[in-house]
Write an enzyme that holds these catalytic residues in place. Structure first.
Site, PDB file in Angstrom:
ATOM      1  N   SER A   1      -5.316  14.694  -3.530  1.00  0.00           N
ATOM      2  CA  SER A   1      -6.396  14.079  -3.380  1.00  0.00           C
ATOM      3  C   SER A   1      -7.938  15.102  -3.939  1.00  0.00           C
ATOM      4  CB  SER A   1      -6.920  14.476  -1.890  1.00  0.00           C
ATOM      5  OG  SER A   1      -5.580  13.687  -1.030  1.00  0.00           O
TER       6      SER A   1
HETATM    7  N1  SAH Z   1      -1.651  15.918   0.893  1.00  0.00           N
HETATM    8  C1  SAH Z   1      -1.435  15.814  -0.355  1.00  0.00           C
HETATM    9  C2  SAH Z   1      -2.033  14.577  -1.208  1.00  0.00           C
HETATM   10  C3  SAH Z   1      -1.063  13.268  -0.748  1.00  0.00           C
HETATM   11  S1  SAH Z   1      -0.841  11.834  -1.545  1.00  0.00           S
HETATM   12  C4  SAH Z   1      -1.806  16.792  -1.291  1.00  0.00           C
HETATM   13  O1  SAH Z   1      -2.649  17.602  -0.928  1.00  0.00           O
HETATM   14  O2  SAH Z   1      -1.493  16.934  -2.511  1.00  0.00           O
HETATM   15  C5  SAH Z   1       0.122  10.934  -0.488  1.00  0.00           C
HETATM   16  C6  SAH Z   1       1.625  11.429   0.021  1.00  0.00           C
HETATM   17  O3  SAH Z   1       1.854  10.642   1.315  1.00  0.00           O
HETATM   18  C7  SAH Z   1       2.415  11.077  -1.268  1.00  0.00           C
HETATM   19  O4  SAH Z   1       3.157  12.128  -1.638  1.00  0.00           O
HETATM   20  C8  SAH Z   1       3.316   9.914  -0.516  1.00  0.00           C
HETATM   21  O5  SAH Z   1       4.622  10.235  -1.196  1.00  0.00           O
HETATM   22  C9  SAH Z   1       3.396  10.415   0.880  1.00  0.00           C
HETATM   23  N2  SAH Z   1       3.734   9.550   1.731  1.00  0.00           N
HETATM   24  C10 SAH Z   1       3.381   8.161   1.547  1.00  0.00           C
HETATM   25  N3  SAH Z   1       3.923   7.438   2.840  1.00  0.00           N
HETATM   26  C11 SAH Z   1       4.629   8.242   3.425  1.00  0.00           C
HETATM   27  C12 SAH Z   1       5.202   8.269   4.717  1.00  0.00           C
HETATM   28  N4  SAH Z   1       5.302   7.105   5.436  1.00  0.00           N
HETATM   29  N5  SAH Z   1       5.655   9.401   5.315  1.00  0.00           N
HETATM   30  C13 SAH Z   1       5.168  10.627   4.633  1.00  0.00           C
HETATM   31  N6  SAH Z   1       4.611  10.791   3.700  1.00  0.00           N
HETATM   32  C14 SAH Z   1       4.356   9.465   2.871  1.00  0.00           C
END
Ligand code: SAH
Length: 229
Positions: free
Chosen positions: A79
């Protein structure tokens, strides 16, 4: 000639070869985070200290302190720093809090939360990302972060309830299971929606009643359904 001297210096002192980007980080916090209204000193401090460049692919390192999301592989993104700071401030964490994060991704948001709270539990649905993030968080000494590979729609019942819950992937609607895993007096911050998303803040009062408010429009990767344990 100058370049040769620098190369020799780096070769004899590997620590110098690893840029720590402290200046770039300070500038990012000043120009993009403080300037846009983030006031919580604890959040500003942790943003100044968390090495975002280690959470992005090597090829993106020089862009780590621009205020933009960056690709981290597997079609996912880390993000934008302002959003990380803003959501962290909105959460209003305390040192005794146990926090659940859905969407570990690179592990950056978890690393930002770790110094502010007692324990972070974070769930990631892409296994290699979960593995990489866990390894990096360990190297950086965040012993109070536990990473699980799994589907965040179910939350983490074994560790519930939580003082704070943060989603960094957007579900079409905030899953009830997650609201249920919030303590009375707890708060959840999450993006919600499909093409149009808004950041939602849910507060649960002492009697377990829930209040919802909208903060602002956002754009996160979708929270997908998939893996079952
Ligand atoms: N917090 C992260 C950014 C996340 S991007 C950081 O600081 O880098 C969103 C993430 O959510 C992705 O890695 C994606 O794979 C994950 N995601 C999507 N659906 C999900 C689910 N149902 N359960 C857990 N993670 C999930």
């Amino acid at each position: 000639m100058k370049a040769v001297v620098i190369m020799l210096m780096l070769a004899s002192n590997p620590a110098a070869a690893q840029q720590d980007y402290a200046k770039e980080r300070a500038r990012m916090v000043r120009e993009h985070i403080e300037a846009r209204g983030i006031k919580d000193e604890r959040v500003l401090k942790v943003m100044r200290e968390t090495p975002r460049h280690l959470f992005v692919p090597k090829s993106m390192e020089s862009r780590a302190y621009q205020d933009s999301p960056l690709p981290i592989g597997y079609n996912q993104t880390i993000s934008q720093p302002y959003i990380v700071a803003s959501m962290t401030e909105m959460l209003g964490c305390g040192p005794k809090h146990r926090v659940l994060e859905i969407g570990t991704g690179s592990g950056y948001q978890a690393a930002v939360l770790a110094p502010l709270v007692e324990q972070v539990y974070t769930i990631e649905i892409v296994e290699p990302l979960a593995r990489q993030a866990a390894a990096l968080l360990k190297v950086l000494g965040h012993g109070n972060v536990e990473v699980r590979y799994g589907d965040g729609y179910a939350g983490w019942p074994e560790q519930a309830p939580f003082d704070r819950i943060i989603l960094t992937a957007a579900p079409p609607e905030i899953p009830q299971a997650l609201v249920d895993q919030l303590k009375p007096g707890g708060r959840l911050v999450a993006p919600e929606g499909r093409e149009w998303q808004e950041l939602i803040v849910i507060d649960k009062d002492g009697q377990g009643r829930v209040k919802r408010r909208r903060a602002y429009g956002v754009m996160f990767v979708p929270m997908v359904k998939g893996k079952r344990d």
